[in-house]
Design a protein around this motif. Structure first.
Motif, PDB file in Angstrom:
ATOM      1  N   TRP A 275       0.811  -1.211   0.000  1.00 58.44           N
ATOM      2  CA  TRP A 275       0.000   0.000   0.000  1.00 58.44           C
ATOM      3  C   TRP A 275       0.847   1.265   0.000  1.00 58.44           C
ATOM      4  CZ3 TRP A 275      -4.369  -1.493  -1.608  1.00 58.44           C
ATOM      5  CH2 TRP A 275      -4.914  -2.718  -1.201  1.00 58.44           C
ATOM      6  N   ASN A 276       2.101   1.138  -0.420  1.00 60.87           N
ATOM      7  CA  ASN A 276       2.989   2.302  -0.558  1.00 60.87           C
ATOM      8  C   ASN A 276       3.044   3.141   0.714  1.00 60.87           C
ATOM      9  OD1 ASN A 276       3.653   1.764  -3.316  1.00 60.87           O
ATOM     10  ND2 ASN A 276       1.635   2.558  -3.888  1.00 60.87           N
ATOM     11  N   ASN A 277       3.024   2.449   1.865  1.00 58.57           N
ATOM     12  CA  ASN A 277       3.149   3.091   3.183  1.00 58.57           C
ATOM     13  C   ASN A 277       1.985   4.017   3.527  1.00 58.57           C
ATOM     14  OD1 ASN A 277       5.593   1.772   3.450  1.00 58.57           O
ATOM     15  ND2 ASN A 277       6.809   3.544   2.798  1.00 58.57           N
ATOM     16  N   GLU A 278       0.877   3.908   2.815  1.00 56.12           N
ATOM     17  CA  GLU A 278      -0.279   4.784   3.044  1.00 56.12           C
ATOM     18  C   GLU A 278      -1.441   3.993   3.631  1.00 56.12           C
ATOM     19  OE1 GLU A 278      -0.862   8.059   2.700  1.00 56.12           O
ATOM     20  OE2 GLU A 278       1.254   8.377   2.241  1.00 56.12           O
ATOM     21  N   ALA A 279      -1.937   4.437   4.792  1.00 57.03           N
ATOM     22  CA  ALA A 279      -3.103   3.805   5.420  1.00 57.03           C
ATOM     23  C   ALA A 279      -3.014   2.288   5.302  1.00 57.03           C
ATOM     24  CB  ALA A 279      -4.392   4.325   4.775  1.00 57.03           C
ATOM     25  N   VAL A 280      -1.911   1.744   5.766  1.00 60.64           N
ATOM     26  CA  VAL A 280      -1.594   0.331   5.541  1.00 60.64           C
ATOM     27  C   VAL A 280      -2.687  -0.582   6.108  1.00 60.64           C
ATOM     28  CG1 VAL A 280       0.097  -1.491   5.904  1.00 60.64           C
ATOM     29  CG2 VAL A 280       0.863   0.881   5.596  1.00 60.64           C
ATOM     30  N   ASN A 281      -3.018  -0.414   7.371  1.00 63.84           N
ATOM     31  CA  ASN A 281      -4.053  -1.250   7.976  1.00 63.84           C
ATOM     32  C   ASN A 281      -5.400  -1.055   7.292  1.00 63.84           C
ATOM     33  OD1 ASN A 281      -2.913  -2.857  10.110  1.00 63.84           O
ATOM     34  ND2 ASN A 281      -2.587  -0.976  11.283  1.00 63.84           N
ATOM     35  N   GLU A 282      -5.776   0.192   7.093  1.00 64.82           N
ATOM     36  CA  GLU A 282      -7.112   0.494   6.566  1.00 64.82           C
ATOM     37  C   GLU A 282      -7.293  -0.042   5.149  1.00 64.82           C
ATOM     38  OE1 GLU A 282      -6.204   2.731  10.010  1.00 64.82           O
ATOM     39  OE2 GLU A 282      -5.104   2.703   8.107  1.00 64.82           O
ATOM     40  N   ASN A 283      -6.271   0.093   4.316  1.00 71.25           N
ATOM     41  CA  ASN A 283      -6.352  -0.483   2.973  1.00 71.25           C
ATOM     42  C   ASN A 283      -6.517  -1.997   3.035  1.00 71.25           C
ATOM     43  OD1 ASN A 283      -6.158   1.417   0.651  1.00 71.25           O
ATOM     44  ND2 ASN A 283      -4.324   2.121   1.723  1.00 71.25           N
ATOM     45  N   GLY A 284      -5.846  -2.612   3.994  1.00 67.03           N
ATOM     46  CA  GLY A 284      -5.981  -4.053   4.172  1.00 67.03           C
ATOM     47  C   GLY A 284      -7.381  -4.453   4.595  1.00 67.03           C
ATOM     48  N   HIS A 285      -7.986  -3.651   5.478  1.00 65.62           N
ATOM     49  CA  HIS A 285      -9.355  -3.936   5.920  1.00 65.62           C
ATOM     50  C   HIS A 285     -10.325  -3.877   4.732  1.00 65.62           C
ATOM     51  CE1 HIS A 285      -7.466  -3.498   9.699  1.00 65.62           C
ATOM     52  NE2 HIS A 285      -7.685  -2.216   9.894  1.00 65.62           N
TER      53      HIS A 285
END
Length: 384
Positions: A174-184
């Motif tokens: 996720w290119n270090n952006e909102a890593v957890n949230e993008n995964g969710h």
């Protein structure tokens, strides 16, 4: 958008009724009765108790919320008609989806677990029942409940900064952006596809035009739900907190004079509003009854400290923040953090939330202030 009531007599009598309902159920051996009593508590809901009496609390809570606010799609019994069967199948697939989401929450994680997801989902139900339902159409209500269910699914118990600093695969993805949230978001959408929630599988004989219309409606619903999921869950990244407040304030100003959110001209503004509601629900646990709010504060502190323990074991030259350093933790650390979060984050958030659901916000702010005073008393006691 709704006006705040001039009298609190109805709300206070309702709270008294809720208290009576709970006390009557405390010795009831039937789990369903216990669940119903706990659900009747409104903003005084205790997710810890609910989780303890429910085998699948997130499935249970979401099913109750779906059935209450989307009765045309989610009911317990239907006549055996083809249309009814199609709707029942949809509800069944949604329940399968929730079950998959629930299984992704790890009970070994102190805070970001299924109890938290259950708490946030109930919070959305509380807001829907206190004015928000009238603001939204059915698809928006469905999507909002789904965002609550899935907003932290698969959470590793580590912050975005930790995942970036450790150069995790998720951070790279996720290119270090909102890593957890993008995964969710990704997990939630993959689960929707796996459960075929939006596939029209009604097998009755219809004209090709009718089948095409129904397919188009299903595709439109899926597209809207996915858009809302992405917008709302990404806004739960605390790095987006200030941006969300500004975006929501601007959306409110653009839509002054509109009677309800569902009538706003731009769908992007509607999605921002739903993201704002989800963010408010995500931080509502500080507005629960004192013992419950205190426990939530202690759990998030412990989760932070466990991350700090891992950082030390990995040889971090500098920890990702003082809040993760167990060596700095005291008996009142969680109270200090809770007060800071309430004053700097929750109160400003709810000040704007009053614009759309004033009936829901007033009891929350009252309880929040009571809890802040309790935390302050603990700090003062420790200094004697």
């Amino acid at each position: 958008m709704k006006e705040a009531p001039t009298s609190s007599s109805s709300s206070s009598s309702e709270e008294e009724e809720n208290e009576n309902t709970l006390s009557k159920s405390e010795n009831n051996e039937n789990d369903e009765d216990d669940e119903s009593a706990l659900l009747s508590r409104g903003h005084l809901f205790d997710a810890f108790k609910f989780t303890s009496v429910s085998k699948n609390p997130l499935v249970k809570i979401s099913t109750r919320v779906f059935e209450k606010f989307l009765p045309d799609l989610f009911v317990k019994r239907r006549r055996r008609t083809k249309e009814a069967n199609a709707k029942t199948n949809f509800a069944r697939k949604v329940k399968q989806w929730v079950s998959q989401i629930e299984s992704s929450y790890q009970d070994s994680i102190d805070y970001h677990n299924r109890a938290h997801a259950t708490d946030v989902t109930q919070s959305i139900g509380y807001m829907l029942g206190n004015g928000l339902r009238e603001e939204l159409d059915d698809v928006e209500v469905f999507a909002l409940i789904c965002t609550a269910v899935a907003h932290d699914c698969g959470h590793p118990g580590k912050s975005n900064l930790f995942l970036v600093e450790t150069k995790s695969e998720k951070a790279k993805r996720w290119n270090n952006e909102a890593v957890n949230e993008n995964g969710h978001v990704e997990f939630a959408i993959e689960a929707f596809e796996k459960c075929e929630v939006f596939r029209n599988d009604d097998d009755d004989v219809r004209s090709s035009n009718r089948r095409s219309d129904e397919k188009n409606r299903s595709e439109e619903m899926k597209e809207t739900v996915y858009e809302i999921l992405k917008t709302a869950i990404l806004y739960t990244d605390m790095n987006k907190h200030e941006t969300l407040i500004e975006d929501f304030r601007e959306a409110l100003e653009r839509n002054r004079g509109k009677k309800a959110i569902k009538e706003w001209a731009k769908k992007e503004d509607v999605h921002v509003a739903l993201g704002y509601v989800l963010h408010c629900a995500d931080v509502l646990n500080g507005c629960r009854p004192w013992p419950v709010a205190k426990k939530w504060a202690e759990l998030i502190t412990e989760e932070f400290c466990k991350q700090g323990d891992v950082e030390k074991s990995l040889g971090f030259e500098k920890l990702t923040g003082a809040h993760v350093d167990r060596a700095l933790r005291t008996d009142i650390t969680s109270s200090r953090q809770a007060i800071k979060f309430a004053e700097e984050t929750v109160k400003p958030l709810y000040g704007l939330l009053k614009e759309i659901v004033p009936n829901a916000v007033e009891p929350l702010l009252t309880q929040l202030e009571l809890n802040v005073e309790k935390h302050r008393a603990l700090i003062q006691e420790s200094q004697r």
